[in-house]
Design an enzyme around this catalytic site. Sequence first.
Site, PDB file in Angstrom:
ATOM      1  N   ASP A  51       0.927  -1.544   0.001  1.00  0.00           N
ATOM      2  CA  ASP A  51       0.309   0.178  -0.188  1.00  0.00           C
ATOM      3  C   ASP A  51       0.850   1.353  -0.289  1.00  0.00           C
ATOM      4  O   ASP A  51       2.223   0.698  -0.196  1.00  0.00           O
ATOM      5  CB  ASP A  51      -0.681   0.117   1.020  1.00  0.00           C
ATOM      6  CG  ASP A  51      -2.240   0.404   1.179  1.00  0.00           C
ATOM      7  OD1 ASP A  51      -3.301   0.552   1.360  1.00  0.00           O
ATOM      8  OD2 ASP A  51      -1.961   2.236   0.573  1.00  0.00           O
TER       9      ASP A  51
HETATM   10  C1  GLC Z   1      -4.017   4.847  -0.633  1.00  0.00           C
HETATM   11  C2  GLC Z   1      -5.412   3.407  -0.289  1.00  0.00           C
HETATM   12  C3  GLC Z   1      -5.150   2.346  -0.585  1.00  0.00           C
HETATM   13  C4  GLC Z   1      -5.043   2.898  -1.999  1.00  0.00           C
HETATM   14  C5  GLC Z   1      -4.101   3.437  -2.534  1.00  0.00           C
HETATM   15  C6  GLC Z   1      -3.237   4.240  -3.980  1.00  0.00           C
HETATM   16  O1  GLC Z   1      -3.465   4.566   1.091  1.00  0.00           O
HETATM   17  O2  GLC Z   1      -5.392   2.635   1.463  1.00  0.00           O
HETATM   18  O3  GLC Z   1      -6.367   1.608  -0.810  1.00  0.00           O
HETATM   19  O4  GLC Z   1      -4.979   2.148  -3.705  1.00  0.00           O
HETATM   20  O5  GLC Z   1      -3.790   4.434  -1.255  1.00  0.00           O
HETATM   21  O6  GLC Z   1      -4.215   5.452  -4.457  1.00  0.00           O
END
Ligand code: GLC
Length: 742
Positions: free
Chosen positions: A288
């Site tokens: 993430d």
């Molecule tokens: C965010 C979220 C995740 C998302 C990623 C990219 O922090 O936790 O669900 O896909 O970053 O935006």
Amino acid sequence: MQRIPNKYQLLVFIFLINILSSQAQMLHKDYSSQADSVLQLMTLEEKIGQLNQYSNDRKNTGPVINNKNHLEEIRKGKVGSMLNVTSVSRAKQYQEEAMKSRLRIPLLFGMDVVHGMKTIFPIPMGEAASFDLELMRKTAEIAAAEASAHGLHWTFAPMIDIARDARWGRVMEGAGEDTWYGSEVAKARVKGFQGNNYNDRRTVLACAKHFAAYGVAIAGKDYTGADISENTLHQVYLPPFRAAIEADVATFMSAFNDVNGIPATAHKPLMRDLLKETWKFNGFVVSDWGSVGELQNHRVAANAEEAALLAVTAGCDMDMCSASYIGNLEKLVKEGKVDIAIIDDAVKRILTKKFELGLFDDPFGYNYREAELDDELINKAHRKIAREAGNKSIVLLKNNAALPLPGTVRNIALVGPLCTSRWDMIGNWGAMGKPEYVTTILDGFKTALPNCKITHIEGYDPRTNEIKELPELSGFDVIIVAVGEKASESGEAKSKVDININSNHQQLVKRLKEESNKPVIALVMGGRPLVFSAMEPYADAILVTWWLGVEAGNSIADVITGKYNPSAKLPMTYPRHSGQCPIYYNHKSTGRPWSKDNQYTSRYIDEDIRPAYPFGYGLSYTTFHISAPVLSKEQYGFNEKIILKTTVKNTGNYKGKETVQLYLQDVVSSVTRPVIELCGFQQVELEKGEEREIEFVLTSKDLGFFNIYNEFVTEPGEFKLFVGNSSENATMLKSASFYLAK
Ligand code: GLC
């Protein structure tokens, strides 16, 4: 052979491999040899570049760590993927830079296309209320078509975290509290995004997130850990991820949180051992946003180098936006701390997906169908599905004969800023949805009821929530008031301690009723279950309208006018009080199950333990009778099909659709099991007076669970099956019992 210039070496290799593979009749999806051929040409730095993902510096969805010159790094082969590239021209520009790199390895473009790209659908929690799996597949399919037209290859969806605590803002992104249903939704949405194979250039790679147990969210706070038993981890939180693999999901995303003491992004037992070894997942895992670097905040890594070592060793293949891999892996490999085989495995997984997408054959051919995004006919077709999705997502919680609107109504008050809001209809995670695409509630009612006088009353200040001066109300025939959350109140980093609808909103409903003495219809908007006990007595009808997307106004008007008879059911329990969170229907029995007659039972002294509205609950404009379930036999062997029948009758005055739910109770088992748990549902549309017999077929596998050793088992003994139109109603009806015998 005359020396082939470097930049064409790769193309020649791939051409030769393709020739060989076509002769070898290789499966079109097995690009292993092609990926190996590229791997052999790559330097260590180029390999590490494939594991590095940056965000476009124009739209960030997390804390920005660095804003390096991406174009130069891409040209040097130091970037494998970009996310949040919101313009087609920008995506082309980045890809053109990648084509200048030594091996011309194409970039992968990803974005959070969670509930639509341009045509924004209801939020996933809203769609989950439809209990229409084909609808959810379809909206994902449309989202993928629009995303790929926009130059994207990959969506970071579906979010398949089971969530039981409405204080957590991200419940809006998922399918609610039930593991079995969440697994079914996961499969439907993965199939929608990916289709049957990635070669279809209107599909995108899906991403099962957030692995794992992100939805435990201790105290409802985002990013907190998951301190749960291994049994709960396997029984409640992992099955949707297993289901996503059954649906051939291409990628996973590791979660921010720790799981029983190990951060998910460094969790080798989960990612390397279970996901890749046991489950045989052949896609790749992206972290993430920044979660590799954040291993330092978890205090399991002293620095970025240790963070990179832990994450890549644990099975996290791509580093989203922490630059830990690109900054440290080369040194770690050269010092022998990271085996090159680990790097090669991660790179090969990523290259394989790029081959499967056809990006090596044609880095620009996969998408960039911008014209489609402005095609009137296509947009109209997509909006039609959005309106259907909105209709099917609206949950009717209360109706004192106020709905559907009588044909005599001529003078309607629409109250509240949400009735004219556009952004709030899109909701959070709205990708490329734009306010100008939205049909507001006011728009929808004016279109639906051209002969009515429709007056919008502000009701309260959208910023301060202060109630505004109200006009004389007694002249209206009906008052429709929208209350609840703005789009900024649910989603990532949007946890709340108090999920009551704002007290001024609730006070407004009371005043509208008392000052008009006319029917008051409350629209409860938002991304999560909300508490509204204060206003409940003053509303003649209550509808949960989530954030329904671009067709919100039309969908709400369709339901209120009766053009669509509401059929949705709650995918998550609505508490009576914030203090009940987490509250869910499939709770354990405890040694002292609640009893209103015995104080020494599992209860509160200051609040009823029951929810305001249970999982699976939702009314219709008609009524249905569900007969007691009848089993084909009283005893079954392990290899026999368990057949249950029940009859549903439309006993009201409108054609309508009922979602008949099947719940299971394992009467005695080797580990504590839920009081009941959903194991099937069927939607039945019946004319008034019509009845139909429906049949559920279960196997012994459907009765299984994870035992204390985390083995999936089915144990012999007595089971009960309940049918009903909610988790509460089912247990009030007669059940059917049977014995499963070895
Ligand atoms: C965010 C979220 C995740 C998302 C990623 C990219 O922090 O936790 O669900 O896909 O970053 O935006």
